[in-house]
Design a protein around this motif. Structure first.
Motif, short mmCIF file in Angstrom:
data_model
loop_
_atom_site.label_atom_id
_atom_site.label_comp_id
_atom_site.label_asym_id
_atom_site.label_seq_id
_atom_site.Cartn_x
_atom_site.Cartn_y
_atom_site.Cartn_z
N GLY A 249 41.40 30.52 -50.50
CA GLY A 249 41.52 30.26 -48.81
C GLY A 249 40.26 29.13 -48.12
N SER A 250 38.82 29.41 -48.94
CA SER A 250 38.11 29.16 -48.49
C SER A 250 38.26 27.87 -48.02
CB SER A 250 37.24 28.82 -49.29
OG SER A 250 37.26 28.36 -50.79
N VAL A 251 38.83 26.57 -48.45
CA VAL A 251 39.42 25.29 -48.30
C VAL A 251 40.02 25.57 -47.14
CG1 VAL A 251 40.37 22.94 -48.99
CG2 VAL A 251 39.18 24.83 -50.97
N THR A 252 41.11 26.42 -47.35
CA THR A 252 41.83 25.90 -45.74
C THR A 252 40.77 26.63 -45.17
OG1 THR A 252 43.89 27.07 -47.04
CG2 THR A 252 43.87 26.52 -44.44
N HIS A 253 40.40 27.38 -44.72
CA HIS A 253 39.16 28.16 -43.76
C HIS A 253 38.26 27.12 -43.29
CE1 HIS A 253 40.11 32.24 -44.83
NE2 HIS A 253 40.84 31.63 -44.16
N GLU A 254 37.70 26.50 -44.40
CA GLU A 254 36.84 25.04 -43.92
C GLU A 254 37.15 24.23 -42.98
OE1 GLU A 254 32.82 23.98 -44.55
OE2 GLU A 254 33.77 25.65 -44.65
N VAL A 255 38.19 23.76 -44.23
CA VAL A 255 39.23 22.07 -42.57
C VAL A 255 38.83 23.01 -42.02
CG1 VAL A 255 40.99 21.50 -43.14
CG2 VAL A 255 39.81 21.80 -45.48
N VAL A 256 39.87 23.85 -41.87
CA VAL A 256 40.42 24.16 -40.73
C VAL A 256 38.60 24.24 -39.19
CG1 VAL A 256 40.60 26.40 -38.33
CG2 VAL A 256 42.31 26.06 -40.77
N HIS A 257 37.90 24.49 -39.58
CA HIS A 257 36.61 24.82 -39.34
C HIS A 257 35.95 23.38 -38.41
CE1 HIS A 257 32.25 25.50 -38.57
NE2 HIS A 257 32.34 26.59 -38.31
N GLU A 258 35.68 22.87 -39.53
CA GLU A 258 35.55 21.36 -39.95
C GLU A 258 36.63 20.23 -38.74
OE1 GLU A 258 32.61 20.32 -39.69
OE2 GLU A 258 31.94 22.65 -40.56
N ALA A 259 37.75 20.60 -38.28
CA ALA A 259 38.95 19.80 -38.70
C ALA A 259 38.94 19.18 -36.94
CB ALA A 259 40.22 19.96 -39.18
N PRO A 260 38.93 17.79 -36.43
CA PRO A 260 39.13 17.60 -35.03
C PRO A 260 40.33 17.64 -34.89
CG PRO A 260 39.09 15.46 -36.58
CD PRO A 260 38.81 16.76 -37.02
N CYS A 261 41.92 17.90 -35.73
CA CYS A 261 42.90 18.06 -35.24
C CYS A 261 43.91 19.38 -35.07
CB CYS A 261 43.57 16.61 -36.23
SG CYS A 261 44.12 17.60 -37.47
N PRO A 262 44.47 19.60 -34.58
CA PRO A 262 45.32 21.04 -35.13
C PRO A 262 45.41 21.60 -36.11
CG PRO A 262 46.28 20.02 -34.04
CD PRO A 262 45.35 19.14 -34.05
N VAL A 263 45.67 22.47 -37.87
CA VAL A 263 45.41 22.68 -37.87
C VAL A 263 46.71 23.49 -37.80
CG1 VAL A 263 44.98 23.54 -40.71
CG2 VAL A 263 43.26 21.78 -39.04
N ALA A 264 48.11 23.24 -38.67
CA ALA A 264 49.22 24.37 -38.69
C ALA A 264 49.04 25.68 -40.19
CB ALA A 264 50.33 23.93 -38.88
N VAL A 265 48.89 26.47 -40.34
CA VAL A 265 48.44 27.33 -41.26
C VAL A 265 49.52 28.54 -41.40
CG1 VAL A 265 46.56 28.95 -42.59
CG2 VAL A 265 45.86 27.23 -41.01
N TRP A 266 49.78 28.76 -43.11
CA TRP A 266 51.23 29.82 -43.09
C TRP A 266 50.31 30.33 -44.69
CZ3 TRP A 266 55.40 29.16 -46.58
CH2 TRP A 266 56.34 30.33 -46.55
N ARG A 267 50.89 31.42 -44.58
CA ARG A 267 50.09 32.50 -46.06
C ARG A 267 51.80 32.69 -46.16
NH1 ARG A 267 48.20 37.70 -47.03
NH2 ARG A 267 47.25 38.01 -48.85
N PRO A 268 52.15 32.00 -47.42
CA PRO A 268 53.60 32.52 -47.97
C PRO A 268 54.18 33.89 -48.20
CG PRO A 268 52.99 30.60 -48.60
CD PRO A 268 51.05 31.16 -48.36
N PRO A 269 55.16 34.42 -48.05
CA PRO A 269 54.92 36.12 -47.97
C PRO A 269 54.73 36.53 -49.51
CG PRO A 269 57.38 35.52 -47.70
CD PRO A 269 56.17 33.92 -47.80
N HIS A 270 54.85 35.98 -50.27
CA HIS A 270 54.62 36.69 -51.53
C HIS A 270 52.53 36.24 -52.14
CE1 HIS A 270 54.14 32.43 -52.29
NE2 HIS A 270 53.58 32.34 -53.81
N ARG A 271 52.13 36.31 -51.19
CA ARG A 271 50.47 36.00 -51.38
C ARG A 271 49.97 37.20 -50.06
NH1 ARG A 271 48.17 33.49 -55.47
NH2 ARG A 271 49.22 31.94 -56.25
N ARG A 272 50.85 38.00 -49.61
CA ARG A 272 51.32 39.12 -48.25
C ARG A 272 50.61 40.77 -49.74
NH1 ARG A 272 52.51 36.45 -44.43
NH2 ARG A 272 53.66 35.36 -44.18
#
Length: 272
Positions: A249-272
């Motif tokens: 999930g490091s790509v998602t976290h890096e994008v959230v950290h750097e993005a100027p826009c809001p980011v909707a993030v979801w973790r699908p149930p089979h990944r819990r």
């Protein structure tokens, strides 16, 4: 979504999430509530007073304040975010370099627990450039994991009356290992995302466009977002707690950290 909740504490950083929540509530024409979690009942009134003072300073207008008593903010907010009628907005921290630190341990815990996307804004969030959502961009890479967020994205784009756009990133370092002539490479690269857009148009009767980016996935996405206005990004994550999250999930976290826009993030149930 019938109501937008903004998770806040008494920190200045949590005010970023308030700006995001105000924009979404205004666009969706739904009520806005600030939600905070404390560990004991004797802290409720002091937290409520602190938040009401913050809202007054921000001239936030008609915003209700809800303070819940729970021994785990992650559990409480995760359950709240999982409700179909609720949209939850949260801030992401600016610490580095461990990916969980990029969004904060509470925020990461909520994303792991929530059964629906959580709306995040990182330290680079530009509320002035993203006052509403006119385009909802969805990151896909050919995997079932990345495509799992598409039903949520389709429903959200319709609710927001926003254009839906698919983003695929071709990692140039990986692609270099496959010797293809330039024209054939372009066809191969665009075939997947073009076909997915066509399928969504057919299945949902909506306009969908797409874009293929090149380079390091996180860098390419952030660079593309730098020139966008009134946008939101949607992505899945397979990040897990602890040290495994340094990679997963490091790509998602890096994008959230750097993005100027809001980011909707979801973790699908089979990944819990």
């Amino acid at each position: 979504m019938d109501k937008i909740h903004v998770a806040m504490d008494e920190s200045d950083a949590s005010l970023r999430a308030l700006a995001l929540g105000q924009g979404l509530a205004r666009q969706l024409a739904v009520p806005l509530s600030v939600t905070s979690v404390v560990a004991s009942a004797d802290r409720v009134e002091s937290r409520r007073a602190a938040l009401q003072s913050r809202l007054a300073d921000q001239q936030a207008g008609d915003v209700t304040v809800e303070v819940a008593v729970h021994d785990s903010a992650k559990d409480y907010l995760g359950q709240l975010a999982g409700r179909e009628e609720v949209g939850l907005c949260m801030m992401a921290h600016g610490r580095r370099p461990v990916p969980e630190m990029l969004i904060g341990s509470v925020t990461a815990g909520v994303v792991r627990r929530a059964h629906r996307p959580v709306f995040l804004c990182g330290p680079r969030f530009d509320a002035g450039a993203h006052r509403k959502v006119e385009v909802l961009m969805v990151c896909v890479d050919g995997s079932k994991l990345s495509e799992a967020i598409l039903p949520h994205a389709v429903a959200l784009s319709k609710r927001l009356d926003a254009r839906l756009q698919l983003l695929q990133v071709i990692d140039t370092s990986a692609a270099a290992a496959v010797p293809l002539d330039g024209g054939h490479a372009d066809v191969m690269e665009s075939g997947y995302v073009h076909g997915l857009a066509r399928r969504l148009r057919t299945d949902h009767g909506m306009e969908v466009d797409w874009e293929v980016l090149h380079g390091d996935p996180a860098d390419a996405i952030v660079s593309y977002l730098a020139d966008c206005q009134d946008a939101m990004l949607a992505m899945t994550t397979h990040g897990r707690s602890g040290l495994s999250q340094v990679v997963a999930g490091s790509v998602t976290h890096e994008v959230v950290h750097e993005a100027p826009c809001p980011v909707a993030v979801w973790r699908p149930p089979h990944r819990r």
